[in-house]
Write an enzyme that holds these catalytic residues in place. Structure first.
Site, PDB file in Angstrom:
ATOM      1  NE  ARG A 140       0.266   2.016  -6.444  1.00 34.87           N
ATOM      2  CZ  ARG A 140       1.386   2.659  -6.493  1.00 34.87           C
ATOM      3  NH1 ARG A 140       2.443   1.878  -6.813  1.00 34.87           N
ATOM      4  NH2 ARG A 140       1.584   3.707  -5.869  1.00 34.87           N
ATOM      5  N   GLY A 196       0.887  -1.152   0.044  1.00 34.94           N
ATOM      6  CA  GLY A 196      -0.111  -0.046   0.095  1.00 34.94           C
ATOM      7  C   GLY A 196       0.953   1.269   0.023  1.00 34.94           C
ATOM      8  N   GLY A 212       7.733   6.748   6.341  1.00 36.78           N
ATOM      9  CA  GLY A 212       6.820   7.213   5.477  1.00 36.78           C
ATOM     10  C   GLY A 212       7.436   8.600   4.758  1.00 36.78           C
ATOM     11  NE  ARG A 241       4.325   9.210  -7.786  1.00 34.81           N
ATOM     12  CZ  ARG A 241       4.582   8.017  -7.068  1.00 34.81           C
ATOM     13  NH1 ARG A 241       5.633   7.409  -7.411  1.00 34.81           N
ATOM     14  NH2 ARG A 241       3.884   7.196  -6.225  1.00 34.81           N
ATOM     15  CG  ASP A 271       4.584  -3.243  -6.002  1.00 34.62           C
ATOM     16  OD1 ASP A 271       5.007  -4.417  -6.431  1.00 34.62           O
ATOM     17  OD2 ASP A 271       5.301  -2.391  -5.206  1.00 34.62           O
ATOM     18  CG  ASN A 272       7.002  -0.170  -8.246  1.00 33.61           C
ATOM     19  OD1 ASN A 272       6.316   0.414  -7.522  1.00 33.61           O
ATOM     20  ND2 ASN A 272       8.083  -1.048  -8.210  1.00 33.61           N
ATOM     21  N   GLY A 293       2.884   3.499   1.422  1.00 33.31           N
ATOM     22  CA  GLY A 293       3.695   3.479   2.576  1.00 33.31           C
ATOM     23  C   GLY A 293       4.190   4.718   2.990  1.00 33.31           C
ATOM     24  NE  ARG A 294       8.351   5.462  -0.733  1.00 39.57           N
ATOM     25  CZ  ARG A 294       9.499   5.201  -1.465  1.00 39.57           C
ATOM     26  NH1 ARG A 294      10.628   6.025  -1.313  1.00 39.57           N
ATOM     27  NH2 ARG A 294       9.701   4.289  -2.541  1.00 39.57           N
TER      28      ARG A 294
HETATM   29  P1  AMP Z   1       8.826   0.955  -3.610  1.00 39.53           P
HETATM   30  O1  AMP Z   1       9.953   0.603  -3.357  1.00 39.53           O
HETATM   31  O2  AMP Z   1       8.338   2.507  -3.746  1.00 39.53           O
HETATM   32  O3  AMP Z   1       7.780   0.128  -4.600  1.00 39.53           O
HETATM   33  O4  AMP Z   1       8.210   0.581  -2.292  1.00 39.53           O
HETATM   34  C1  AMP Z   1       7.569  -0.597  -1.861  1.00 39.53           C
HETATM   35  C2  AMP Z   1       6.807  -0.682  -0.785  1.00 39.53           C
HETATM   36  O5  AMP Z   1       7.524  -0.072   0.482  1.00 39.53           O
HETATM   37  C3  AMP Z   1       5.634   0.240  -0.801  1.00 39.53           C
HETATM   38  O6  AMP Z   1       4.482  -0.269  -0.517  1.00 39.53           O
HETATM   39  C4  AMP Z   1       6.056   1.597  -0.183  1.00 39.53           C
HETATM   40  O7  AMP Z   1       4.988   2.291  -0.007  1.00 39.53           O
HETATM   41  C5  AMP Z   1       6.744   1.205   0.985  1.00 39.53           C
HETATM   42  N1  AMP Z   1       7.827   2.124   1.453  1.00 39.53           N
HETATM   43  C6  AMP Z   1       8.693   2.256   0.581  1.00 39.53           C
HETATM   44  N2  AMP Z   1       9.698   3.395   1.315  1.00 39.53           N
HETATM   45  C7  AMP Z   1       9.091   3.524   2.729  1.00 39.53           C
HETATM   46  C8  AMP Z   1       9.337   4.431   3.669  1.00 39.53           C
HETATM   47  N3  AMP Z   1      10.219   5.355   3.688  1.00 39.53           N
HETATM   48  N4  AMP Z   1       8.224   4.275   4.738  1.00 39.53           N
HETATM   49  C9  AMP Z   1       7.283   3.507   4.721  1.00 39.53           C
HETATM   50  N5  AMP Z   1       7.082   2.640   3.670  1.00 39.53           N
HETATM   51  C10 AMP Z   1       7.873   2.629   2.447  1.00 39.53           C
HETATM   52 MG    MG Z   2       6.517   1.380  -5.675  1.00 46.81          MG
END
Ligand code: AMP
Ligand code: MG
Length: 486
Positions: free
Chosen positions: A182, A89, A125, A175, A251-252, A91-92
């Site tokens: 997704r 989900g 986050g 953004r 998810d991307n 997360g940030r």
């Molecule tokens: P991503 O690498 O952006 O595709 O992130 C994969 C997952 O990790 C996603 O669900 C993000 O929301 C979560 N995530 C990435 N960075 C952070 C962060 N700094 N704090 C909390 N969740 C994160």
């Molecule tokens: Mg991502």
């Protein structure tokens, strides 16, 4: 004149509560502007004066919720490096809401780095400055290179530090995407067996992105077909430009077909089909030449999630999905071959094009030549009608074969002008990005950031030709690895 406030219309918020959690951004201590994207603000119909006002800055930093915004964190799942993860989900990231521009196009407005959410799983986050600058610059470059992409509307310093290996200055990216829905959003509901939610989501996506599908006999099959075509075309453009996404987890992958998640992405310098930059991609799953195959694999998992909607029986549904998925290689290759033919100044119909491309890529690979610069050198060759820059016999032979394709000066001039519009002078190279990020981080000085941004906003302009932006890295500048943007 008072700045005009933003008018929101939050269609995702109106979907069932199981699609997201309500989540306000967490305020930051002393925000200041890094960048406001004027052309994008104009395109999506947001008053630039508002974004540059105190109220605007408060919104961009998550310090106030402006009227009409209904902040949420959305839930999804995904295959990460091939492994199923049933619950991910934002997360940030926090979706502030949606806006509609004067042509009726709808956009998500999302803060990234605005504090923890239900889906943060221990993370803070937050986002450090480096990844925010990187995403802003690279996505702006992608847009100006003609690649469908999510974009940065603004970037701000938070005034706070985020703890990574060492304390880093914090930043927030705003953004904009056609939507952030997704493959993994579909997969989340499919895996839970929640067919009702899956149907609601599919209907939402059809009405938002693929309304023509409603005219088809089976709109859900048509949805799959449209997404397949969008993704095939997207990846063909990545390949033609030498762009390596680096983390093609489901998810991307956005169903709207825009590039998202600029974590470990990179543009190739030397051509190398197996090239991998991402520090976490040790098996090379998401290397350059694997991208089309991975896109097809991702589409297969997306189709799997859609199966319950495609037909009454599973057998029929699988058959329908297969018919669509089998078309991927042809759609992909059709687009890729045509882009590559145009990169060497030939018509895609020219029967010699595909052979010339294949042998050119082999030469670039064997001789470790810069992918982007080589196409610009070909333009010089065509202009002078002789090979100037490389006296290797194989390269000279290739050039001779290639030059034979052009009859007369008019044809050469036309080819040159076409090549100039498809072969960029500057791309966001790793070594330049790293230098700009380190300058901005150390001195808080935005001048190198702004200079690079200017070049990336006009990447085909020959005026950059003799600048650092049009040069490959020296040996001591080579960047071997990139990192996830956390
Ligand atoms: P991503 O690498 O952006 O595709 O992130 C994969 C997952 O990790 C996603 O669900 C993000 O929301 C979560 N995530 C990435 N960075 C952070 C962060 N700094 N704090 C909390 N969740 C994160
Ligand atoms: Mg991502």
């Amino acid at each position: 004149m008072m700045p005009e406030p933003i008018t929101f219309d939050n269609s995702y918020y109106r979907l069932p509560g199981s699609f997201y959690s309500n989540q306000n951004p967490t305020p930051v201590s002393s925000p200041s502007v890094i960048a406001v994207n004027q052309p994008l603000a104009k395109e999506i119909g947001i008053d630039q004066a508002f974004l540059c006002s105190d109220e605007g800055l408060k919104m961009l930093s998550g310090n106030t919720i402006v009227e009409g915004s209904q902040p949420i964190a959305t839930v999804y799942a995904g295959y990460q490096f091939g492994h199923w993860n049933p619950q991910l989900g934002d997360g940030r990231a926090i979706l502030l809401g949606e806006i509609i521009n004067n042509t009726g196009k709808r956009f998500d407005l999302q803060l990234k780095g605005s504090g923890p959410t239900l889906y943060s799983r221990g993370g803070d986050g937050r986002a450090p400055l480096g990844p925010v600058l990187r995403e802003y610059l690279v996505s702006e470059a992608m847009h100006n290179l003609g690649i469908p992409t999510t974009r940065g509307l603004a970037a701000v310093f938070t005034g706070d530090h985020v703890q990574r290996e060492s304390p880093e200055p914090g930043a927030i990216l705003t953004r904009v995407a056609s939507s952030h829905i997704r493959f993994g959003t579909f997969q989340y509901f499919a895996a839970k067996g929640d067919i009702e939610a899956l149907t609601i989501l599919a209907d939402h996506v059809i009405s938002r992105h693929y309304p023509e599908a409603l005219e088809s006999a089976n709109p859900y099959v048509e949805l799959l077909n449209e997404v397949m075509k969008k993704i095939a075309r997207l990846v063909s453009k990545w390949q033609a430009l030498g762009f390596i996404h680096g983390v093609m987890n489901t998810d991307n992958m956005l169903v709207c077909g825009e590039t998202v998640d600029y974590g470990p992405c990179a543009f190739m310098d030397e051509f190398n089909p197996g090239k991998v930059f991402s520090s976490i991609d040790s098996a090379g799953r998401y290397g350059y030449q694997n991208q089309p195959g991975i896109a097809q694999w991702n589409l297969m998992t997306f189709a799997q999630a859609l199966l319950p909607l495609l037909a009454d029986s599973e057998e029929q549904a699988v058959k329908q999905a297969q018919i669509v998925l089998e078309k991927f290689p042809e759609v992909y290759a059709g687009q890729y071959d045509s882009l590559m033919a145009r990169k060497i100044g030939l018509s895609p119909e020219n029967p010699a094009a595909s052979g010339l491309i294949a042998s050119l890529l082999e030469l670039l690979d064997n001789q470790k030549l810069d992918y982007t610069l080589s196409f610009r050198s070909l333009m010089e060759t065509l202009r002078e009608e002789k090979q100037l820059y490389n006296d290797d016999p194989a390269w000279m032979a290739w050039n001779q074969q290639w030059l034979k394709q052009f009859n007369g000066s008019t044809e050469r001039a036309n080819a040159l002008s076409a090549m100039g519009n498809i072969n960029p002078v500057c791309i966001p190279r790793n070594h330049i990005l790293e230098e700009v990020i380190s300058q901005t981080r150390q001195a808080g000085d935005l001048s190198s950031f702004n200079e690079l941004l200017q070049a990336l906003q006009d990447p085909y302009n020959p005026k950059w030709m003799n600048t650092i932006y049009a040069k490959g890295p020296d040996q001591d500048q080579l960047v071997l690895q990139t990192f996830c943007g956390t």
